[in-house]
Write an enzyme that holds these catalytic residues in place. Structure first.
Site, short mmCIF file in Angstrom:
data_model
loop_
_atom_site.label_atom_id
_atom_site.label_comp_id
_atom_site.label_asym_id
_atom_site.label_seq_id
_atom_site.Cartn_x
_atom_site.Cartn_y
_atom_site.Cartn_z
N TYR A 96 -4.07 -11.26 6.13
CA TYR A 96 -4.95 -11.07 4.98
C TYR A 96 -4.35 -11.72 3.73
O TYR A 96 -3.14 -11.73 3.52
CB TYR A 96 -5.25 -9.59 4.72
CG TYR A 96 -4.05 -8.71 4.44
CD1 TYR A 96 -3.59 -8.51 3.14
CD2 TYR A 96 -3.38 -8.06 5.48
CE1 TYR A 96 -2.50 -7.71 2.87
CE2 TYR A 96 -2.29 -7.25 5.23
CZ TYR A 96 -1.86 -7.07 3.93
OH TYR A 96 -0.77 -6.27 3.67
N GLY A 128 6.69 -2.97 -1.03
CA GLY A 128 5.31 -3.36 -0.78
C GLY A 128 4.31 -2.24 -0.69
O GLY A 128 3.12 -2.49 -0.47
N HIS A 141 -3.68 3.33 -2.92
CA HIS A 141 -4.85 2.60 -3.44
C HIS A 141 -6.10 2.92 -2.63
O HIS A 141 -6.04 3.46 -1.51
CB HIS A 141 -4.58 1.09 -3.43
CG HIS A 141 -4.41 0.47 -2.07
ND1 HIS A 141 -5.46 0.17 -1.24
CD2 HIS A 141 -3.29 0.09 -1.41
CE1 HIS A 141 -5.01 -0.38 -0.13
NE2 HIS A 141 -3.69 -0.43 -0.20
N CYS A 194 0.74 1.04 3.13
CA CYS A 194 0.20 1.69 1.94
C CYS A 194 -0.45 3.02 2.30
O CYS A 194 -0.77 3.28 3.46
CB CYS A 194 -0.82 0.77 1.27
SG CYS A 194 -0.09 -0.70 0.53
N ASN A 201 -3.76 4.74 1.95
CA ASN A 201 -5.16 4.43 1.67
C ASN A 201 -5.93 5.69 1.34
O ASN A 201 -5.82 6.72 2.03
CB ASN A 201 -5.81 3.78 2.90
CG ASN A 201 -5.29 2.38 3.19
OD1 ASN A 201 -5.69 1.79 4.19
ND2 ASN A 201 -4.42 1.85 2.35
#
Length: 385
Positions: free
Chosen positions: A296, A311, A315, A333, A335
């Protein structure tokens, strides 16, 4: 002395009458000559001494008198501007009251009146040190910031510091309530202060880095002092136990929000949301994510809070809605659904702690924001003092 001995011997050779006349006349004349040449009792000294080289720019200059009082003291730079200074109440010592400049010549002149009512004078000049390098430092948090209870104080230098102890001695932290904390060097260019436990809410913090004039070794000196005053905000802590697929938010120890989430993939330690305590580092309404390795680029997400330099973010990821609250499928992350991400974003402060447990991997201690990944004894061992 040679003249007096000569006159005395001459008088002896001339006989007793001549001796009386010579002694009588010599005594009167000598008293007048000696009185004229007796030095003043007042004795002036200066530090640094006349013609001194490589003088510190922050050590005060002093002019002192013994057996008298100072009547005039001036310290001027090469352009003739006077350096500020103060006399002590007894008027026996003058002390400069401002730093000097690097690589400059300064001239002092002083007068004092002694106990014998005579005036003594002192004049001279000296030269300050010329650095091989002037090293700049920055201080975080910035002035007037309100930050979370895990926020470290960080001093970063533009060059590697050889004498870390000298630099650390110039750093002070003052708090409105007693807080146990310590400095630790995370690299040769960064030293952080953190409390042993999270900051007490609403603490006022003043930090002073008196680095101008500090010799860092190898001819490098501090370029300027830096200071900051900031406030610790409310106590808010995020806790994520990755197998639960929930992100819980606590205020003063009480749960105030509980959001479904999807964390890093469980099966691949390289994609875990790692274990450890990190902090909210940035708040970004939108952010662009790129990772060609995982297919991505230019991926825009909303309500992003960075929690590491490894990293990881908290979010929004509506594209992963099907897994949020059910499975860990991200690349590391945390999510959230968009509405939850916005609600958390609005509640967050830079420096809020995020505690992650339940993963196979741990956060690496290679980032410049790794303060809470180290236990207290390890942290203290990284002080230069």
């Amino acid at each position: 002395m040679i003249e007096r001995r000569t006159v005395f011997r001459a008088a002896m050779a001339a006989g007793s009458a001549g001796l009386l006349a010579a002694c009588s006349g010599q005594t009167g004349g000598t008293a007048e000559v000696n009185q004229a040449h007796v030095p003043p009792k007042a004795r002036l000294t200066a530090d640094p001494a006349v013609d001194a080289k490589d003088v510190s720019v922050v050590k005060p200059v002093t002019v002192t008198v013994k057996e008298g009082t100072l009547t005039e003291v001036k310290l001027t730079n090469a352009e003739g501007a006077e350096v500020k200074g103060e006399l002590n109440p007894e008027k026996t010592t003058w002390t400069s009251a401002e730093p000097l400049g690097y690589g400059k010549t300064y001239t002092y002149s002083a007068k004092a009146r002694g106990s014998d009512n005579k005036t003594a004078e002192l004049t001279g000049s000296f030269a300050t040190v010329t650095p091989a390098k002037e090293v700049r430092a920055t201080l975080n948090p910035v002035d007037h910031a309100e930050v979370g209870v895990a926020m470290p104080i960080s001093v970063k230098f533009a060059e590697a510091i050889t004498d870390r102890a000298a630099a650390q001695r110039a750093l002070t932290v003052e708090t409105s309530t007693d807080v146990e904390g310590a400095w630790a060097w995370l690299s040769d260019r960064q030293v952080d202060w953190r409390p042993r436990e999270y900051w007490p809410a609403n603490t006022q913090v003043n930090v002073s880095a008196k680095l101008y004039g500090v010799h860092y070794g190898n001819g490098a000196y501090g370029k300027a002092d830096v200071t900051t005053t900031f406030t610790i905000g409310r106590n808010q802590v995020v806790k994520v136990h990755t197998p639960e697929h929930r992100m819980r938010v606590y205020r003063d120890g009480n749960e105030v929000a509980n959001y479904p989430c999807s964390n890093g993939r469980d099966a691949d330690p390289n994609l875990n949301t790692p274990n450890g305590t990190v902090i909210v580092m940035t708040r970004e309404p939108t952010s662009i994510f790129d990772n060609e390795r995982y297919g991505y680029t230019d991926l825009e997400k909303k309500w992003c809070c960075r929690i590491s330099n490894h990293g990881e973010y908290i979010h929004e990821n509506e594209e992963n809605r099907a897994n949020i609250g059910r499975a860990n499928t991200s690349h590391g992350c945390i999510n959230l659904l968009e509405a939850d991400a916005k609600a958390y974003f609005d509640s967050a402060l830079i420096g809020d702690p995020v505690e992650v447990t339940g993963s196979k991997a741990n956060f690496p201690t290679t980032s410049d924001v790794m303060d809470w990944l180290l236990d207290w004894e390890t942290w203290k061992s990284m002080s230069a003092l």
